[in-house]
Write a protein that holds these residues in place. Structure first.
Motif, PDB file in Angstrom:
ATOM      1  N   UNK A  97       0.825  -1.210   0.000  1.00 40.66           N
ATOM      2  CA  UNK A  97       0.000   0.000   0.000  1.00 40.66           C
ATOM      3  C   UNK A  97       0.855   1.255   0.000  1.00 40.66           C
ATOM      4  N   UNK A  98       1.937   1.204   0.776  1.00 41.26           N
ATOM      5  CA  UNK A  98       2.851   2.362   0.809  1.00 41.26           C
ATOM      6  C   UNK A  98       3.445   2.604  -0.550  1.00 41.26           C
ATOM      7  N   UNK A  99       3.902   1.516  -1.174  1.00 47.78           N
ATOM      8  CA  UNK A  99       4.540   1.662  -2.480  1.00 47.78           C
ATOM      9  C   UNK A  99       3.557   2.196  -3.520  1.00 47.78           C
ATOM     10  N   UNK A 100       2.303   1.788  -3.376  1.00 42.65           N
ATOM     11  CA  UNK A 100       1.283   2.288  -4.305  1.00 42.65           C
ATOM     12  C   UNK A 100       1.094   3.788  -4.107  1.00 42.65           C
ATOM     13  N   UNK A 101       0.990   4.181  -2.851  1.00 43.43           N
ATOM     14  CA  UNK A 101       0.818   5.605  -2.552  1.00 43.43           C
ATOM     15  C   UNK A 101       1.969   6.429  -3.088  1.00 43.43           C
ATOM     16  N   UNK A 102       3.171   5.901  -2.924  1.00 39.17           N
ATOM     17  CA  UNK A 102       4.347   6.633  -3.401  1.00 39.17           C
ATOM     18  C   UNK A 102       4.342   6.757  -4.917  1.00 39.17           C
ATOM     19  N   UNK A 103       3.989   5.665  -5.590  1.00 40.55           N
ATOM     20  CA  UNK A 103       4.004   5.672  -7.055  1.00 40.55           C
ATOM     21  C   UNK A 103       2.973   6.665  -7.612  1.00 40.55           C
ATOM     22  N   UNK A 104       1.764   6.622  -7.067  1.00 41.39           N
ATOM     23  CA  UNK A 104       0.734   7.548  -7.543  1.00 41.39           C
ATOM     24  C   UNK A 104       1.138   8.981  -7.236  1.00 41.39           C
ATOM     25  N   UNK A 105       1.728   9.163  -6.041  1.00 37.88           N
ATOM     26  CA  UNK A 105       2.184  10.497  -5.670  1.00 37.88           C
ATOM     27  C   UNK A 105       3.234  11.016  -6.628  1.00 37.88           C
ATOM     28  N   UNK A 106       4.120  10.127  -7.038  1.00 39.57           N
ATOM     29  CA  UNK A 106       5.164  10.549  -7.974  1.00 39.57           C
ATOM     30  C   UNK A 106       4.546  10.996  -9.286  1.00 39.57           C
ATOM     31  N   UNK A 107       3.568  10.240  -9.740  1.00 40.22           N
ATOM     32  CA  UNK A 107       2.922  10.592 -11.012  1.00 40.22           C
ATOM     33  C   UNK A 107       2.224  11.940 -10.903  1.00 40.22           C
ATOM     34  N   UNK A 108       1.470  12.123  -9.841  1.00 39.44           N
ATOM     35  CA  UNK A 108       0.792  13.406  -9.652  1.00 39.44           C
ATOM     36  C   UNK A 108       1.803  14.520  -9.514  1.00 39.44           C
ATOM     37  N   UNK A 109       2.902  14.201  -8.825  1.00 36.57           N
ATOM     38  CA  UNK A 109       3.933  15.208  -8.595  1.00 36.57           C
ATOM     39  C   UNK A 109       4.533  15.756  -9.874  1.00 36.57           C
ATOM     40  N   UNK A 110       4.538  14.953 -10.939  1.00 37.60           N
ATOM     41  CA  UNK A 110       5.100  15.482 -12.188  1.00 37.60           C
ATOM     42  C   UNK A 110       4.020  16.084 -13.086  1.00 37.60           C
ATOM     43  N   UNK A 111       2.811  16.175 -12.555  1.00 38.84           N
ATOM     44  CA  UNK A 111       1.764  16.876 -13.300  1.00 38.84           C
ATOM     45  C   UNK A 111       0.935  16.000 -14.214  1.00 38.84           C
ATOM     46  N   UNK A 112       0.870  14.705 -13.898  1.00 39.16           N
ATOM     47  CA  UNK A 112       0.075  13.801 -14.725  1.00 39.16           C
ATOM     48  C   UNK A 112      -0.980  13.130 -13.842  1.00 39.16           C
ATOM     49  N   UNK A 158      -6.185  20.022  -8.060  1.00 43.70           N
ATOM     50  CA  UNK A 158      -6.473  19.135  -6.925  1.00 43.70           C
ATOM     51  C   UNK A 158      -7.648  18.232  -7.224  1.00 43.70           C
ATOM     52  N   UNK A 159      -8.642  18.807  -7.878  1.00 46.26           N
ATOM     53  CA  UNK A 159      -9.852  18.045  -8.187  1.00 46.26           C
ATOM     54  C   UNK A 159      -9.509  16.793  -8.987  1.00 46.26           C
ATOM     55  N   UNK A 160      -8.725  16.966 -10.042  1.00 47.94           N
ATOM     56  CA  UNK A 160      -8.368  15.815 -10.885  1.00 47.94           C
ATOM     57  C   UNK A 160      -7.560  14.794 -10.109  1.00 47.94           C
ATOM     58  N   UNK A 161      -6.641  15.289  -9.279  1.00 45.49           N
ATOM     59  CA  UNK A 161      -5.822  14.372  -8.499  1.00 45.49           C
ATOM     60  C   UNK A 161      -6.668  13.642  -7.465  1.00 45.49           C
ATOM     61  N   UNK A 162      -7.586  14.386  -6.853  1.00 40.94           N
ATOM     62  CA  UNK A 162      -8.441  13.771  -5.835  1.00 40.94           C
ATOM     63  C   UNK A 162      -9.349  12.712  -6.464  1.00 40.94           C
ATOM     64  N   UNK A 163      -9.869  13.012  -7.638  1.00 45.14           N
ATOM     65  CA  UNK A 163     -10.726  12.035  -8.311  1.00 45.14           C
ATOM     66  C   UNK A 163      -9.927  10.775  -8.653  1.00 45.14           C
ATOM     67  N   UNK A 164      -8.678  10.964  -9.079  1.00 43.34           N
ATOM     68  CA  UNK A 164      -7.800   9.809  -9.356  1.00 43.34           C
ATOM     69  C   UNK A 164      -7.728   8.903  -8.130  1.00 43.34           C
ATOM     70  N   UNK A 165      -7.498   9.511  -6.971  1.00 42.49           N
ATOM     71  CA  UNK A 165      -7.388   8.739  -5.728  1.00 42.49           C
ATOM     72  C   UNK A 165      -8.718   8.093  -5.381  1.00 42.49           C
ATOM     73  N   UNK A 166      -9.795   8.836  -5.616  1.00 45.21           N
ATOM     74  CA  UNK A 166     -11.110   8.317  -5.255  1.00 45.21           C
ATOM     75  C   UNK A 166     -11.463   7.093  -6.085  1.00 45.21           C
TER      76      UNK A 166
END
Lengths: 264, 349, 198
Positions: free
Chosen positions: A139-154, A204-212
């Motif tokens: 779960x941690x690794x998943x969170x980190x990976x998604x965070x990295x993707x969002x962090x670069x603007x995707x 934020x909206x797009x990123x939040x929806x991704x997580x949701x």
């Protein structure tokens, strides 16, 4: 994972040319077909994503859309990879013919591995909540990976446990922590795949929806693991500067709940 | 049992009488009549004018519907009306009429969700058991699939409905609104052949039409200013027919795409199209091509049922009533926003 | 002994093959380039400065794309050989490509590619013979070790704009070998997306 072909499926013209092995159909989505094939050499496997013609669309519109989508996906994969986000590499692109060749990721999707792991534990008689180190780690690794993707603007656009893979380790890199040897089911680098619906966004909206969408995917496909989704979010929250704000926004998205009914 | 249904959420007021049989046979449509408020070309319709129109017509239509059905007040089991969603004032006019009949005739009231009305009538008429539903009209654009006692929304228009987009373009072109602006766009589109490059806005399972409307309005203005314009690709002269053609091909492709996505997600290959825009032959044709490509089929109804009508309200209302649902007078309000998935579909398992 | 490699790339028609050779300590680069520019038909080769090649795969990738574009009738340059050089480029600036990737008077390590097509077939022997005759240098094997010894990493990073890759160990690139592999992946992708990244 092969699929039983009920109706004759279009092969991309490129696969009509000779190659050492026949192409293997891996999945058939609404938009694209995914084949396992080879790139340049018989020893170099690749994933071939093919967007066949849609008969209902006007041919001009169809060609325009297909080209745009192939290029968009390829661009986003390169952008992510350049910045260190774990996604497959692009090998070749032919937007005119509607295909893209990607690095073959050896491993399995998280959805399958997670269900195997849960079933194995159930058979072993382990109670929920006990010995969850591996699951938490995943779960941690998943969170980190998604965070990295969002962090670069995707933003991914379709985050489910079928679009996250666990990469098998290459035999050269045998490591120390073989826990009991056998069932290291949840080990492996998390690779994010299928950027067919991805886009460039820092909202934020797009990123939040991704997580949701991912949260709901866990809820509907792996209800027994759903309780640990907060570990994903915690790791995500530490992964890039704007992450905590996204987590706040996620609460709003949950309230609005339309996507809940979509996947529930 | 027999029910009377009243619908007036937009510019059509419809009254229908339906009969459900005890032995599970198909329902009988005893009467289904409607009157449309048509605004002059180039204009949309205002809520207060529509509400006035509905008030003027409702009593006549109820009387006529009952006469055609050959039923008396005693035969009627309940009065069904559209609770929402839709335009405020028109909804109110019809609700007032329903309440009046309920009090006057001492009958139970059943408030019905307009979308659920379309879905249930579509299922009944076509026999499609559990299809993915595309509901498209002037006020709504949703892709719906049934799961666990809810009609769940898989995808929708994020800004304006597809019918709204088409209707507004009809106004831009000053096309007649009789019988419906969308119908006239469709006829004009049949003469078009140049496919112009319009913004295609599908985002995941959703789509948006405001952008394409803006673009097509601009193109129409440019064409008016310069009628000698040629398409850069084919060199042909561009006509308003081409504008209509391009608009339809693009928005319908978007709808078919989000429908296909939902079908893949849910694992279904049946599609039911409901709502006024569902009458469009090109949309039906495109949906059929997609469905057959997947080994499935399309179900669609004709203008009696895809355009807003009273019988769908009667039918959906009666099903709910038979399952034990009714709306007490104090709760017989109406609401402009009423999401399809808010309804507990207790009559299905 | 001939170390020319003949490869049938996957997913190309059977009658298209590529011959690839590597030469070090090339002394007649200037005259080779002249022949190329003069359009001498005997000198239709892709002549590539090996310092901008990071691996076999990169070279084959360029060859694949060029031959595929030939088969699909959409060459952007004069012929399939110039197209191979063009296919190495991350952008669509053809003129710049030859300056960056093609043979120049200062080239000492050279990668040569010859495409054999149904309309213009060339056997490995014929190609090897001609190269032996024309190139003043030492032929080496076309393998990744040889190529690695010729690569100018700094130059490659600059051309493909990959200066930040590998500079942050926490981004998962743990050692030189892995870093090289990652660079190779990014280069292939840039080539695939030629001119379309924005």
């Amino acid at each position: 994972m092969t699929s039983i072909l009920q109706y004759p499926l279009p092969l991309p013209p490129i696969l009509a040319h000779p190659s050492s092995t026949a192409p293997l159909l891996i999945t058939q989505g609404a938009e694209a077909l995914l084949y396992k094939s080879t790139y340049l050499l018989p020893s170099l496997p690749c994933a071939l994503k093919y967007r066949p013609r849609k008969p209902y669309r006007h041919p001009t519109l169809d060609t325009r859309l297909t080209k745009h989508r192939i290029l968009s996906e390829a661009r986003l994969l390169l952008k992510c990879r350049k910045e260190g986000v774990p996604v497959p590499s692009v090998y070749a692109v032919d937007e005119g013919q509607g295909w893209l060749m990607l690095e073959w990721i050896e491993g399995e999707v998280v959805r399958v591995r997670l269900n195997e792991w849960l079933r194995w534990r159930r058979e072993k008689g382990t109670a929920e909540g006990e010995e969850e180190g591996e699951l938490r780690g995943l779960m941690e690794r998943i969170g980190e990976a998604v965070g990295m993707m969002h962090g670069v603007g995707v933003v991914h656009g379709d985050l489910t446990t079928s679009n996250l893979m666990l990469k098998s380790r290459e035999h050269a890199e045998v490591n120390d922590h073989a826990e009991g040897g056998e069932e290291n089911l949840l080990a492996g680098e998390v690779i994010i795949i299928d950027l067919g619906l991805a886009s460039v966004s820092r909202f934020e909206e797009d990123r939040a929806v991704d997580l949701y969408v991912l949260e709901r995917a866990f809820g509907s496909t792996h209800p027994r693991a759903e309780g640990l989704f907060e570990v994903v979010l915690e790791a995500y929250g530490k992964s890039f500067k704007g992450a905590p704000i996204v987590l706040k926004r996620l609460e709003d998205v949950r309230m609005r709940g339309r996507k809940r009914s979509m996947l529930g | 049992m027999i029910a009377l249904g009243l619908e007036g959420s937009a510019n059509k007021i419809g009254v229908g009488v339906i009969s459900h049989h005890a032995n599970g046979k198909a329902a009988s449509v005893l009467s289904n009549i409607r009157h449309t408020y048509v605004s002059p070309p180039g204009e949309g319709f205002l809520p207060k004018d529509v509400a006035k129109h509905h008030r003027i017509w409702v009593v006549t239509l109820v009387k006529e519907a009952m006469a055609v059905a050959g039923v008396t007040i005693a035969d009627i089991g309940c009065i069904c009306y559209t609770k929402g969603p839709g335009m405020g004032a028109p909804l109110q006019s019809v609700a007032v009429a329903a309440r009046m009949l309920s009090l006057l005739w001492d009958k139970d009231l059943v408030g019905v969700n307009h979308c659920v009305g379309h879905i249930e009538m579509g299922r009944e008429i076509t026999g499609a058991h559990n299809p993915v539903v595309l509901y498209v009209s002037g006020g709504n654009t949703q892709v719906i699939a049934y799961a666990e006692q809810r009609y769940r929304i898989f995808g929708e228009a994020l800004d304006i409905a597809v019918g709204n987009c088409l209707d507004r373009f009809a106004r831009t072109l000053q096309i007649s609104n009789d019988p419906a602006p969308g119908y006239n766009i469709e006829q004009l589109a049949k003469k078009g052949k140049v496919l112009l490059d319009l913004p295609y806005a599908v985002k995941g399972m959703d789509c948006s039409f405001a952008g394409i409307l803006t673009t097509i309005d601009i193109l129409a203005a440019e064409l008016k200013a310069n009628p000698e314009q040629r398409d850069p690709l084919s060199g042909e002269l561009i006509t308003t027919a081409d504008l209509c053609f391009s608009l339809q091909e693009t928005v319908y492709a978007m709808l078919v795409e989000i429908t296909e996505r939902a079908m893949a997600h849910v694992g279904s290959n049946q599609v039911l199209i409901v709502g006024g825009v569902g009458c469009n032959e090109r949309l039906q044709e495109m949906m059929d091509l997609m469905a057959r490509d997947r080994g499935g089929s399309v179900f669609a109804t004709d203008e009696r049922y895809c355009i807003d009508n009273g019988i769908m309200i009667a039918h959906a209302g009666l099903i709910a009533y038979e399952a034990g649902f009714k709306t007490p007078l104090e709760e017989s309000t109406c609401t402009q926003r009423f999401r399809t998935d808010e309804v507990l579909v207790s009559w299905r398992d | 002994m001939s170390v020319l490699q003949t490869i049938s790339l996957e997913h190309l028609p059977a009658d298209y093959v590529v011959h690839i050779a590597v030469y070090r300590e090339v002394k007649n680069s200037s005259s080779l380039q002249e022949q190329l520019l003069a359009g001498n038909t005997e000198f239709e080769y892709a002549l590539i400065d090996a310092s901008v090649i990071i691996s076999k795969i990169q070279a084959m990738s360029a060859a694949y794309r060029a031959v595929n574009d030939l088969v699909e009738n959409r060459l952007r340059s004069r012929n399939v050989h110039s197209e191979i050089v063009f296919s190495l480029s991350p952008n669509n600036n053809i003129a710049e490509t030859f300056r960056r990737f093609g043979i120049t008077p200062t080239t000492t390590n050279l990668l040569v590619i010859k495409v054999s097509t149904p309309s213009q077939p060339f056997s490995a022997d014929a190609v090897q013979e001609h190269l032996t005759k024309s190139i003043d240098g030492t032929q080496a094997e076309f393998n990744d070790n040889v190529i690695a010894g010729m690569t100018d990493l700094a130059r490659i990073r600059k051309i493909y704009k990959l200066n930040t890759v590998g500079s942050k160990p926490e981004k998962g690139v743990a050692n030189a070998k892995a870093e090289r592999r990652e660079l190779e992946m990014l280069i292939i992708s840039s080539m695939a997306l030629r001119g379309a990244t924005n």
